[in-house]
Design an enzyme around this catalytic site. Structure first.
Site, PDB file in Angstrom:
ATOM      1  CE  LYS A  28      -8.641  -5.891  -5.368  1.00  0.00           C
ATOM      2  NZ  LYS A  28      -9.238  -4.557  -5.167  1.00  0.00           N
ATOM      3  CB  SER A  33      -9.465  -2.666  -8.658  1.00  0.00           C
ATOM      4  OG  SER A  33      -9.610  -2.721  -7.254  1.00  0.00           O
ATOM      5  CB  SER A  92     -12.218  -1.485  -5.922  1.00  0.00           C
ATOM      6  OG  SER A  92     -11.499  -0.684  -6.819  1.00  0.00           O
TER       7      SER A  92
END
Lengths: 95, 486, 478
Positions: free
Chosen positions: B78, B153, B177
Site C-alpha cells: 500500500k 482505503s 480499511s
C-alpha cells in the site's frame, strides 16, 4: 451544530488550509452534517468513565541515551522544495 | 494451472521444489499488472528493474537452500508504507513527488523474509475513505464490476489480490480499511491487534487506530505473511514486545467447542438482506464444523462511528500538520508570506475529504469544544471497548457482516460523507478497542462478494486464522475469480 | 499611586543528554545546519518518537531537588501550531499531567531575608529549531539541529515582586540544574533561557493585573532589564488611563526595550491532546529511590555546612556555593592548605575569582589549580612569604610559571626572617635617617611606617613583616 461559512473560514485558517471561496458553503454543509451526526454522543451517560487515549493500557518504553543517527542532511534536503546552504528556506519571517 | 491461480502457499512450495523460479513468477505478475491494471487502477507505482534484481537474488538464495517460505514471492505495498528510494504518495498530490528516504518496518520485515516488491498500490488519500475514490491518482475499480467501488482505503491492495495481479499485498486499517475492501472484493484480509505490527514508516492517519495488515486469497496465505510482518519494533513506542506465534502451525486445529458470538446489534436495520443471508449461511458452516454459536450484546455498537469521526479526525488534524511545503512534499508557487505558503501548499496538496477531516479534527480539539467532542469521544471509546471485554468473557470469536452492503457504485456516496462513513459501521469499533479483525469471503449477492467479519480477543490472531482456514476448507468462496481476470 | 509588581518565570533548561528526547540524533551544539536533524527531528512521514530514559531521569532529579511531587504517571501531549522551526506542526510537551509539580526553592533577598518561590510545575518537552533571518535577502533559513533537544520547562508561581527577585530566582535554578548536572547552563548557547510573565497591580489589590509574556531572555542582565522596562511601560500605560494588553513581547537588547512579537499577534489555540504515539510515562518508587541516591549535596545544604564547618559568613558561603565547581574548588584548596578555611575563602573569593573574571575562563580551565593555590597558602602560613609577596607569586602561577615553591625559589622571594640580617639592615636605616629617628623618639610614632617602607625597599619586600615591626620598635625606642 451547524457551522456558518465564517466559522469554516476560521477553522480552515487554524488548520492552514486555503479553501477556494466557491467551496466554502459546501464545506460548511458537509462539516455541519458530520458534526450533527457525531453529536449523538452528547446523550451518552459517561459519568465516571475514564477517557481512553490508547487501545492498550500500557506504559511508555524508554530508549537508552545513545546517539544512533548520522548525518543524512544531503539526502533529506534533496526532498526539499527550497533549501540552500544547508538551510530549509521559507518566506521571510518577522518575529 | 496458471501461476496466478495458485495460492501463495502453493507458489512457495513450487519455488522451493524448483518447479518455478522467482524470476518467472515476477515476470508473470508484472505482465499481468501491465495488461490488466488499466481497467482497475490498483497500482500507482511499479519498480520492475528493482523487482527483477530482487527476484534474481531470491532464486540464488533458493538454489543455495537458504530460502524461507516467502522467499521469491512477489507483493505490492500500500502506498502508505515508506519505501526507500521509491515514491510514497499516500494517494495524495501532497506527496506526489516524495521519494521516501527509508523503509517502513513492514517493508523491511517482508524484504528480510525474501519477498519481492513489485510496486505500490492505489489508496484513498492518506487512507481517508471507504471507496477509494479520494485518491489523487483516480478511483480504483472493483474487478467484480468495474462500475463499482472496491472499498477503501486499501482499495488498490484488495483489488490487486482479487484480480490476481499479485498473490498478496499489504494494507492498513484505521476503521476498516483492510476488512471492508477485502469484503467488497471477495478476498481475505486481516488487521491484527493494535501494536502487533510496527507503525514505523507507515504514514500516520490516526495513530491510536492505525494498524498494518495483509490481504491474500486465503487465511493460510495471510498467516504466512502476517507471521513475517508482525513483531516487536523498538522504534514504535506502541509496538508490543510479545512473541509472534507460528500462525500457520495453528491452522489445522479443530473448531470443536469454539465459542462464537453473534452481536445482536450487527444484524439490525441497515443490513442488506442478501448480506444477512450470506452471513447466516456462513455461521451455519461454523456450526457444522463443531462451533457453538450464541447471541451476544455490544450495547454501544451504534456509537462507534460517531466516536470514530471525532477521534480519527482529531488525530489526523495533528498528524497531517507536518505537510507544510517546507521540508518535502507539495509547495505552492510564489508564496507571498509564511501563512500563504502554508495555506496554499496545504490547500492545493490535500483533496476535499482530507480537508474535511482535518477541519473536523481541528474543530473538535479547539478551545471550547475539546470536552464536548474529543474528551466525550474518548470516554465513549472506553464504553465500546468494555463491551468487547464483556463479550470475550463469554465467547472466543465474534462473527458478523464486515460491511452492511456489497460494493456500491462509483460516485454513489461521494456527495454524502456521513452515508459513506456508515459503510464502516461494523468494522470501526474493532479499531477503537484495538482488537484484531479479519474479513473472509462468504458468498455473493447478485454477483458481488460478501465478507464475513471475524473479531478476536487481543493477540488471538492464531485462533481467528484457524477458524477462517477451517471455514475455507469447507467452502470455496475464496477461490472464485472475478470474470475477466481468470 | 503605589504599584506592586508580579512576576512569574518560565525557564527552559536544555537537558544535558547525548541524544535527543525522542530520537537518536546528537544534541551537540554548533554543528553545520541540519546535520544533526534526523528523520524523526525533521518530522518525515511515518516516523515515530521514543522517549530518552536519561531525559526522564534528569527531570526526576530536578523534581526531587526542589521537594516537588514526581508524578507516578504523566502524559505527553501535542501542542499544535504552525511555525517553520516546528517541523511536525506540533510540539511534544506535557500539559495536564506534568512529570514534576509543586516544588519550591528559597532565594536570598537584598536585605538578607530568605523568600520561598513556588515552582508550579516542570515538564519535559522538545525544543524547536532555529530561524536564520540574516542569511538571505528574501527568505528565512531553518536549521533543525536544535529540534528535539530535550527541555525541562520550569514554571514558577507568580511569587516574585521585583526584577531583582526574578534574577535571584533564575540564578538559583541555574545553580541547581548545574549542581545536578542536568543542564550545562550555557546561556549564550541558549541552553538556559526564560520567558518572563510580568504584570502590575495597585498595592493591596488581590487580583492580578493583565500580564505580558516577554520571550527568550538569555542572560540574567536581560531578564532584569526587560522586566524593569516592562514594569515601567505598564505603569505608564495604566497611569495614563490605558489598559495593558495581554500579549507576547520580545526584548531588544540593543534598544533596551520590549516590543510586541509580530509572529504571535494572532491568538493561539494550541489544541492540546494526548500524543497517541507515546504511552503514559510511569515512574515507580524504586526508580525514585535510585535517583534520590544519586543526588549530590545541593546548594542550600552546602551553604549551611560551609557556615557551620568553616565558620563562613552567610554571604561568603553563598558566593562559594554559587556553583558546584566553585564549592568543589574551595574545598580542594582547604584540603591542600591543612584546613585553613578562612584564608582559603579569602583567596578563592579574592584573587582567584578576580582572575577568573578578568580572563573569562571556567574554573576547570584555570591555570591555578586548587592544589597550587593550597601550596601557595601553605607558604604564607609557614612565613616563607608575606601575603603581599603571595599576590606576586599568584600572578606568576596564573601566567604559567609553575607552582608556588618553584616561583619563590626562582625569583628569590623567600622572606628574610634571619634576625641578624634584619638587624644589620635596620641599623643602617637608623644611621642614615637621624632626623626621622629624632622625630619618632619625640613622639611621632606614625613614622614607624616610614621605617617599615625603607626596610621593605632594602629587602625588596622580603622582610618578615611581624619580625621587622618588632625589631624596628625595639631599636627605635632604644
Amino acid at each position: 451544530m451547524p457551522l456558518g461559512s465564517d466559522e469554516v473560514k476560521r477553522i480552515a485558517h487554524l488548520a492552514r488550509l486555503a479553501l477556494p471561496p466557491d467551496t466554502v458553503d459546501a464545506y460548511a454543509r458537509d462539516l455541519s452534517s458530520i458534526l450533527t451526526f457525531v453529536e449523538q454522543l452528547e446523550a451518552v451517560d459517561t459519568q465516571g468513565i475514564q477517557p481512553m487515549a490508547h487501545p492498550q493500557e500500557s506504559k511508555q518504553r524508554l530508549r537508552p541515551d545513545v546517539v544512533t543517527e548520522s548525518d543524512q542532511s544531503a539526502r533529506f534536503q534533496s526532498l526539499a522544495p527550497r533549501a540552500e546552504m544547508g538551510l530549509y528556506l521559507v518566506p521571510k519571517v518577522i518575529e | 494451472m496458471n501461476l496466478h491461480e495458485k495460492t501463495l502457499a502453493e507458489l512457495s512450495a513450487a519455488l522451493r521444489s524448483g518447479e518455478i523460479t522467482s524470476r518467472s513468477l515476477t515476470t508473470h505478475y508484472l505482465d499481468r499488472i501491465r495488461a490488466l491494471d488499466k481497467r482497475l487502477n490498483a497500482v500507482i507505482t511499479l519498480v520492475e528493474e528493482q523487482a527483477m534484481a530482487e527476484a534474481e537474488a531470491a532464486d540464488a538464495r533458493i538454489a543455495a537452500g537458504r530460502a524461507g517460505p516467502l522467499t521469491g514471492i512477489p507483493l505490492l505495498h500500500k502506498d502508505l508504507f515508506c519505501t526507500d528510494g521509491v515514491r510514497t504518495s499516500c494517494g495524495s498530490r501532497m506527496l506526489d513527488n516524495f521519494i521516501a528516504p527509508y523503509d517502513a518496518a513492514v517493508v523491511e520485515n517482508l524484504r528480510e523474509a525474501g519477498m519481492i516488491m513489485l510496486g505500490k498500490t492505489n489508496m484513498d488519500e492518506f487512507a481517508m475513505g471507504s471507496s477509494n475514490e479520494t485518491s489523487y491518482y483516480g478511483p480504483v475499480r472493483n474487478p467484480w464490476d468495474t462500475q463499482r467501488v472496491p472499498g477503501g482505503s486499501s482499495g488498490g491492495s484488495a483489488v490487486a489480490v482479487a484480480a490476481r495481479l499479485v498473490p498478496t499485498t499489504t494494507g492498513t486499517d484505521t476503521g476498516g480499511s483492510i476488512r471492508q475492501p477485502a469484503a467488497l472484493c471477495g478476498i481475505t484480509g486481516i488487521k491484527p491487534t493494535y501494536g502487533r505490527v510496527s507503525r514505523w514508516g507507515m504514514v500516520a492517519f490516526a495513530s491510536s487506530l492505525d494498524q498494518g495488515g495483509v490481504f491474500a486469497r486465503t487465511a493460510e496465505d495471510c498467516a504466512l505473511v502476517l507471521g513475517a510482518m508482525a513483531g516487536f519494533d523498538e522504534r514504535d513506542s506502541t509496538s508490543v514486545d510479545r512473541e509472534v506465534p507460528d500462525y500457520a502451525a495453528h491452522l489445522g486445529a479443530s473448531l470443536k467447542e469454539l465459542r462464537i458470538g453473534l452481536p445482536e446489534e450487527y444484524f439490525k436495520e441497515g443490513l442488506d438482506a442478501g448480506v444477512a443471508a450470506a452471513v447466516d449461511a456462513a455461521v451455519d458452516v461454523f456450526r457444522s464444523l463443531g462451533a457453538e454459536v450464541k447471541s451476544i450484546r455490544l450495547p454501544n455498537a451504534h456509537l462507534a462511528v460517531p466516536t470514530y469521526y471525532v477521534i480519527a479526525p482529531a488525530e489526523c488534524s495533528s498528524n497531517l500538520s507536518r505537510f507544510d511545503g517546507v521540508r518535502y512534499g507539495h509547495r505552492c508557487e510564489n508564496p507571498r508570506d509564511l501563512t500563504d505558503l502554508y495555506e496554499r501548499s496545504r490547500g492545493e496538496g490535500f483533496g476535499a475529504e482530507v480537508k474535511r477531516r482535518i477541519m473536523i479534527g481541528t474543530y473538535a480539539l479547539s478551545a471550547g469544544y475539546y470536552d464536548a467532542y474529543y474528551l466525550k469521544a474518548q470516554k465513549v471509546r472506553r464504553l465500546i471497548s468494555e463491551d468487547f471485554r464483556e463479550a470475550f468473557s463469554q465467547v472466543d470469536l465474534i462473527l458478523g457482516p464486515t460491511s452492511p452492503t456489497t460494493a456500491f457504485r462509483l460516485g454513489e456516496k461521494a456527495d454524502d460523507p456521513v452515508s459513506m462513513y456508515l459503510s464502516d459501521i461494523y468494522t470501526i469499533a474493532v479499531n477503537l478497542a484495538g482488537l484484531p479483525g479479519m474479513s473472509i469471503p462468504a458468498g455473493f449477492v447478485e454477483g458481488l462478494p460478501v465478507g464475513l467479519q471475524i473479531v478476536g480477543n487481543y493477540f488471538d490472531e492464531a485462533r481467528m486464522l484457524n477458524a477462517a482456514h477451517q471455514y475455507q476448507q469447507a467452502t470455496d468462496w475464496h477461490l472464485r475469480v472475478p470474470p475477466g481476470f481468470e | 499611586m503605589e504599584w506592586e509588581v508580579v512576576i512569574g518565570l518560565e525557564i527552559h533548561a536544555q537537558l544535558a543528554t547525548r541524544s535527543k528526547i525522542f530520537s537518536g540524533a546528537s544534541t551537540a551544539y554548533g554543528a553545520e545546519p541540519n546535520t544533526q536533524a534526523c528523520a524523526v527531528d525533521l518530522g518525515l512521514p511515518g516516523v515515530l518518537p521514543v522517549l530518552n530514559a536519561e531525559a526522564v531521569r534528569m527531570a526526576v532529579k530536578f523534581g526531587l531537588a526542589i521537594d516537588a511531587t514526581v508524578a507516578s504517571r504523566s502524559v505527553f501531549a501535542r501542542k499544535n501550531y504552525f511555525y517553520p522551526d516546528l517541523p511536525k506542526g506540533y510540539q511534544i510537551s506535557q500539559y495536564e499531567l506534568p512529570v514534576v509539580s509543586q516544588g519550591a526553592v528559597e532565594i536570598e533577598l537584598d536585605d538578607g531575608n530568605v523568600k520561598t518561590i513556588g515552582v508550579t510545575r516542570a515538564h519535559l518537552e522538545e525544543d524547536a529549531g532555529k530561524s536564520v533571518h540574516d542569511a538571505f535577502p528574501d527568505a528565512t533559513g531553518i536549521d533543525l539541529n536544535r529540534a528535539g533537544t530535550p527541555l525541562l520547562e520550569i514554571v514558577s508561581e507568580p511569587d516574585m515582586r521585583s526584577a531583582r527577585e526574578a534574577v535571584a530566582y533564575m540564578k538559583k535554578i541555574h545553580s541547581l540544574v548545574r549542581y545536578l548536572g542536568i543542564c550545562d547552563g550555557n546561556m549564550q548557547e541558549g541552553s538556559f533561557r526564560c520567558d518572563a510573565n510580568v504584570s502590575v497591580r495597585r498595592k493591596g489589590s488581590h487580583e492580578f493585573g493583565v500580564r505580558t509574556e516577554t520571550k527568550n531572555l538569555n542572560s540574567f542582565r536581560f531578564v532584569e532589564r526587560a522586566i524593569n522596562f516592562e514594569v515601567e511601560r505598564q505603569i505608564d500605560v495604566l497611569e495614563s488611563g490605558g489598559a495593558v494588553v495581554q500579549e507576547t513581547r520580545l526584548y531588544d537588547a540593543a534598544k533596551d526595550e520590549t516590543r510586541p512579537m509580530r509572529s504571535k499577534e494572532e491568538a493561539n489555540d494550541y489544541r492540546y491532546f494526548p500524543d497517541p504515539d507515546l504511552l503514559p510515562l510511569e515512574i515507580d518508587a524504586a526508580f525514585l529511590e535510585a535517583v534520590q541516591a544519586e543526588l549530590p549535596e545541593l546548594p542550600d545544604a552546602k551553604k549551611r555546612r560551609f557556615m557551620g564547618e568553616y565558620g563562613l559568613s552567610a554571604y561568603d558561603a553563598g558566593v562559594l556555593t554559587a556553583s558546584r565547581e566553585m564549592a568543589d574548588y574551595y574545598e580542594a584548596v582547604i584540603e591542600a592548605c591543612n584546613g585553613e578555611a578562612k584564608l582559603a575563602a579569602n583567596w578563592v573569593m579574592g584573587d582567584f575569582s578576580a582572575h577568573l573574571n578578568k580572563s573569562a575562563c571556567e574554573i576547570g580551565e584555570a591555570p591555578v589549580t586548587a592544589s597550587m593555590l593550597g601550596g601557595l597558602l601553605i607558604r604564607i602560613l609557614d612565613n616563607t612569604i608575606s601575603g603581599k609577596i603571595a599576590k606576586e607569586v599568584f600572578e606568576a602561577m596564573w601566567a604559567g610559571e609553575g607552582n608556588a615553591d618553584a616561583i619563590i625559589e626562582a625569583r628569590g622571594l623567600k622572606q628574610i626572617s634571619d634576625s641578624g640580617a634584619l638587624e644589620a639592615i635596620i641599623d643602617d636605616i637608623i644611621a642614615s635617617h637621624p632626623a626621622q629617628v629624632e622625630q619618632y623618639r619625640a613622639g611621632k610614632e606614625k613614622l614607624i611606617g616610614f621605617f617599615v617602607g625603607q626596610a621593605m625597599k632594602a629587602t625588596q619586600g622580603k622582610a618578615n613583616p611581624q619580625q621587622l615591626n618588632a625589631l624596628l620598635k625595639r631599636k627605635l625606642s632604644g
